[in-house]
Design a protein around this motif. Structure first.
Motif, PDB file in Angstrom:
ATOM      1  N   ASP A   1       0.822  -1.212   0.000  1.00 41.11           N
ATOM      2  CA  ASP A   1       0.000   0.000   0.000  1.00 41.11           C
ATOM      3  C   ASP A   1       0.855   1.262   0.000  1.00 41.11           C
ATOM      4  O   ASP A   1       0.344   2.367   0.174  1.00 41.11           O
ATOM      5  N   LEU A   2       2.174   1.089  -0.212  1.00 40.35           N
ATOM      6  CA  LEU A   2       3.074   2.242  -0.213  1.00 40.35           C
ATOM      7  C   LEU A   2       3.093   2.973  -1.547  1.00 40.35           C
ATOM      8  O   LEU A   2       3.335   4.178  -1.605  1.00 40.35           O
ATOM      9  N   LEU A   3       2.865   2.248  -2.642  1.00 39.03           N
ATOM     10  CA  LEU A   3       2.894   2.872  -3.958  1.00 39.03           C
ATOM     11  C   LEU A   3       1.879   2.198  -4.870  1.00 39.03           C
ATOM     12  O   LEU A   3       1.911   0.974  -5.036  1.00 39.03           O
ATOM     13  N   GLU A   4       1.001   2.990  -5.454  1.00 36.57           N
ATOM     14  CA  GLU A   4      -0.014   2.479  -6.351  1.00 36.57           C
ATOM     15  C   GLU A   4      -0.035   3.265  -7.648  1.00 36.57           C
ATOM     16  O   GLU A   4       0.465   4.392  -7.711  1.00 36.57           O
ATOM     17  N   LEU A   5      -0.597   2.663  -8.669  1.00 30.41           N
ATOM     18  CA  LEU A   5      -0.941   3.368  -9.897  1.00 30.41           C
ATOM     19  C   LEU A   5      -2.433   3.656  -9.840  1.00 30.41           C
ATOM     20  O   LEU A   5      -3.257   2.739  -9.852  1.00 30.41           O
ATOM     21  N   HIS A   6      -2.762   4.938  -9.756  1.00 28.44           N
ATOM     22  CA  HIS A   6      -4.156   5.344  -9.551  1.00 28.44           C
ATOM     23  C   HIS A   6      -4.461   6.506 -10.498  1.00 28.44           C
ATOM     24  O   HIS A   6      -4.007   7.627 -10.278  1.00 28.44           O
ATOM     25  N   ALA A   7      -5.196   6.235 -11.554  1.00 27.70           N
ATOM     26  CA  ALA A   7      -5.487   7.250 -12.566  1.00 27.70           C
ATOM     27  C   ALA A   7      -6.429   8.309 -12.024  1.00 27.70           C
ATOM     28  O   ALA A   7      -7.475   8.002 -11.440  1.00 27.70           O
ATOM     29  N   THR A   8      -6.048   9.563 -12.215  1.00 24.21           N
ATOM     30  CA  THR A   8      -6.891  10.676 -11.802  1.00 24.21           C
ATOM     31  C   THR A   8      -6.624  11.863 -12.720  1.00 24.21           C
ATOM     32  O   THR A   8      -5.587  11.923 -13.399  1.00 24.21           O
ATOM     33  N   ARG A   9      -7.534  12.810 -12.751  1.00 25.28           N
ATOM     34  CA  ARG A   9      -7.363  14.028 -13.553  1.00 25.28           C
ATOM     35  C   ARG A   9      -7.158  15.210 -12.617  1.00 25.28           C
ATOM     36  O   ARG A   9      -7.879  15.379 -11.638  1.00 25.28           O
ATOM     37  N   ASN A  10      -6.175  16.029 -12.935  1.00 27.83           N
ATOM     38  CA  ASN A  10      -5.786  17.142 -12.077  1.00 27.83           C
ATOM     39  C   ASN A  10      -5.919  18.465 -12.826  1.00 27.83           C
ATOM     40  O   ASN A  10      -5.172  18.716 -13.772  1.00 27.83           O
ATOM     41  N   PRO A  11      -6.850  19.343 -12.415  1.00 27.47           N
ATOM     42  CA  PRO A  11      -6.990  20.641 -13.072  1.00 27.47           C
ATOM     43  C   PRO A  11      -5.991  21.678 -12.583  1.00 27.47           C
ATOM     44  O   PRO A  11      -5.879  22.773 -13.150  1.00 27.47           O
ATOM     45  N   GLY A  12      -5.237  21.361 -11.517  1.00 30.37           N
ATOM     46  CA  GLY A  12      -4.318  22.322 -10.934  1.00 30.37           C
ATOM     47  C   GLY A  12      -2.891  22.143 -11.408  1.00 30.37           C
ATOM     48  O   GLY A  12      -2.629  21.610 -12.488  1.00 30.37           O
ATOM     49  N   ALA A  13      -1.966  22.595 -10.582  1.00 30.97           N
ATOM     50  CA  ALA A  13      -0.543  22.484 -10.899  1.00 30.97           C
ATOM     51  C   ALA A  13      -0.035  21.131 -10.434  1.00 30.97           C
ATOM     52  O   ALA A  13      -0.798  20.225 -10.132  1.00 30.97           O
ATOM     53  N   ALA A  14       1.290  20.987 -10.384  1.00 35.49           N
ATOM     54  CA  ALA A  14       1.891  19.725  -9.956  1.00 35.49           C
ATOM     55  C   ALA A  14       1.413  19.348  -8.562  1.00 35.49           C
ATOM     56  O   ALA A  14       1.254  20.205  -7.688  1.00 35.49           O
ATOM     57  N   PHE A  15       1.149  18.053  -8.368  1.00 38.37           N
ATOM     58  CA  PHE A  15       0.741  17.496  -7.087  1.00 38.37           C
ATOM     59  C   PHE A  15      -0.606  18.038  -6.608  1.00 38.37           C
ATOM     60  O   PHE A  15      -0.892  18.085  -5.424  1.00 38.37           O
ATOM     61  N   GLY A  16      -1.457  18.485  -7.557  1.00 36.18           N
ATOM     62  CA  GLY A  16      -2.821  18.871  -7.223  1.00 36.18           C
ATOM     63  C   GLY A  16      -2.985  20.258  -6.654  1.00 36.18           C
ATOM     64  O   GLY A  16      -4.078  20.623  -6.209  1.00 36.18           O
ATOM     65  N   PHE A  17      -1.949  21.078  -6.683  1.00 37.67           N
ATOM     66  CA  PHE A  17      -2.039  22.417  -6.106  1.00 37.67           C
ATOM     67  C   PHE A  17      -2.759  23.374  -7.046  1.00 37.67           C
ATOM     68  O   PHE A  17      -2.524  23.392  -8.246  1.00 37.67           O
ATOM     69  N   GLY A  18      -3.635  24.209  -6.504  1.00 35.66           N
ATOM     70  CA  GLY A  18      -4.241  25.295  -7.262  1.00 35.66           C
ATOM     71  C   GLY A  18      -5.210  24.872  -8.337  1.00 35.66           C
ATOM     72  O   GLY A  18      -5.126  25.333  -9.478  1.00 35.66           O
ATOM     73  N   ALA A  19      -6.178  24.048  -7.991  1.00 35.79           N
ATOM     74  CA  ALA A  19      -7.115  23.542  -8.988  1.00 35.79           C
ATOM     75  C   ALA A  19      -7.963  24.640  -9.615  1.00 35.79           C
ATOM     76  O   ALA A  19      -8.519  24.459 -10.698  1.00 35.79           O
ATOM     77  N   ALA A  20      -8.075  25.784  -8.963  1.00 38.11           N
ATOM     78  CA  ALA A  20      -8.921  26.866  -9.472  1.00 38.11           C
ATOM     79  C   ALA A  20      -8.188  27.767 -10.471  1.00 38.11           C
ATOM     80  O   ALA A  20      -8.776  28.717 -10.983  1.00 38.11           O
ATOM     81  N   PHE A  21      -6.927  27.484 -10.743  1.00 38.86           N
ATOM     82  CA  PHE A  21      -6.132  28.385 -11.579  1.00 38.86           C
ATOM     83  C   PHE A  21      -5.559  27.673 -12.793  1.00 38.86           C
ATOM     84  O   PHE A  21      -4.404  27.878 -13.154  1.00 38.86           O
ATOM     85  N   THR A  22      -6.365  26.843 -13.433  1.00 41.37           N
ATOM     86  CA  THR A  22      -5.890  26.041 -14.551  1.00 41.37           C
ATOM     87  C   THR A  22      -5.316  26.900 -15.669  1.00 41.37           C
ATOM     88  O   THR A  22      -4.227  26.619 -16.188  1.00 41.37           O
ATOM     89  N   VAL A  23      -6.027  27.932 -16.086  1.00 47.40           N
ATOM     90  CA  VAL A  23      -5.577  28.785 -17.182  1.00 47.40           C
ATOM     91  C   VAL A  23      -4.265  29.469 -16.840  1.00 47.40           C
ATOM     92  O   VAL A  23      -3.351  29.564 -17.668  1.00 47.40           O
ATOM     93  N   ILE A  24      -4.140  29.940 -15.596  1.00 50.46           N
ATOM     94  CA  ILE A  24      -2.921  30.621 -15.169  1.00 50.46           C
ATOM     95  C   ILE A  24      -1.726  29.675 -15.238  1.00 50.46           C
ATOM     96  O   ILE A  24      -0.655  30.033 -15.750  1.00 50.46           O
ATOM     97  N   PHE A  25      -1.898  28.456 -14.768  1.00 52.40           N
ATOM     98  CA  PHE A  25      -0.806  27.492 -14.814  1.00 52.40           C
ATOM     99  C   PHE A  25      -0.452  27.120 -16.254  1.00 52.40           C
ATOM    100  O   PHE A  25       0.708  26.842 -16.565  1.00 52.40           O
ATOM    101  N   THR A  26      -1.450  27.132 -17.122  1.00 56.27           N
ATOM    102  CA  THR A  26      -1.183  26.877 -18.541  1.00 56.27           C
ATOM    103  C   THR A  26      -0.306  27.968 -19.131  1.00 56.27           C
ATOM    104  O   THR A  26       0.663  27.680 -19.852  1.00 56.27           O
TER     105      THR A  26
END
Length: 207
Positions: A87-112
């Motif tokens: 349970d230390l490392l998994e492959l888990h597919a997810t979609r992230n609208p933010g920056a690296a590691f899920g930070f700032g999901a509300a600022f997708t355009v800015i990070f782009t």
């Protein structure tokens, strides 16, 4: 962008191996009259090799990221996570609208826009590059930025608002992808090179 180039920018015609600059001598000093006419050609050749390294590393990092995300979308999305190390490392597919590691999901355009600006700055700095370690570091940054920018542009929900595919899920840590890993490794390498006093032009400074 100009300020970023000023911070890590380099002179246009440094000595290829940086040894004279490290000793405090100006570029080209100490070159004999016979070798003098060959110096510009040697500098251009050295710079071309380092630019080639930068783009080769970037292409490799980008290709790995693109292939991994394609496989994840095709084989893992909509399925249960795959355990790699208990349970230390998994492959888990997810979609992230933010920056690296899920930070700032509300600022997708800015990070782009930031990712696009980073790519432009690195490409412009390439013409002044004379250091193999810096070529590798900037190549990792470029490949990682291109990988996530591709998601921003081409994935749902829309252009410049696309969600990045993440799938590497360590226990107790944010889910990330290979592009994020390349960016982090490139950043760490740049910090180490800066602490050692190695500049992008291959010279070594002592504070």
């Amino acid at each position: 962008m100009a300020e970023a180039e000023r911070i890590i920018g380099t002179p246009d015609t440094p000595d290829d191996n940086g040894e004279q600059a490290a000793a405090g001598a100006p570029p080209g000093a100490g070159v004999s009259g016979a070798a003098g006419p060959q110096a510009p050609a040697q500098q251009q050749s050295g710079r071309a090799r380092r630019i080639a390294v930068l783009f080769a590393v970037a292409a490799f990092a980008y290709a790995l990221d693109l292939i991994s995300k394609t496989l994840v979308v095709a084989k893992l999305e909509g399925h249960a996570p795959i355990s790699l190390v208990g349970d230390l490392l998994e492959l888990h597919a997810t979609r992230n609208p933010g920056a690296a590691f899920g930070f700032g999901a509300a600022f997708t355009v800015i990070f782009t826009l930031i990712a696009a600006a980073v790519i432009v700055v690195i490409i412009r700095l390439a013409r002044k590059l004379y250091s193999f370690p810096w070529a590798i570091a900037l190549g990792l940054l470029l490949g990682g930025a291109l990988g996530n920018l591709t998601d921003r542009i081409f994935r749902a929900p829309g252009v410049f608002q696309g969600e990045v595919v993440d799938f590497i899920a360590p226990k107790g840590f944010a889910v990330f992808n290979l592009a994020d890993s390349a960016i982090v490794c490139g950043g760490i390498l740049i910090v180490l090179l800066s602490f050692r006093g190695l500049d992008p032009d291959g010279t070594v400074h002592r504070d």
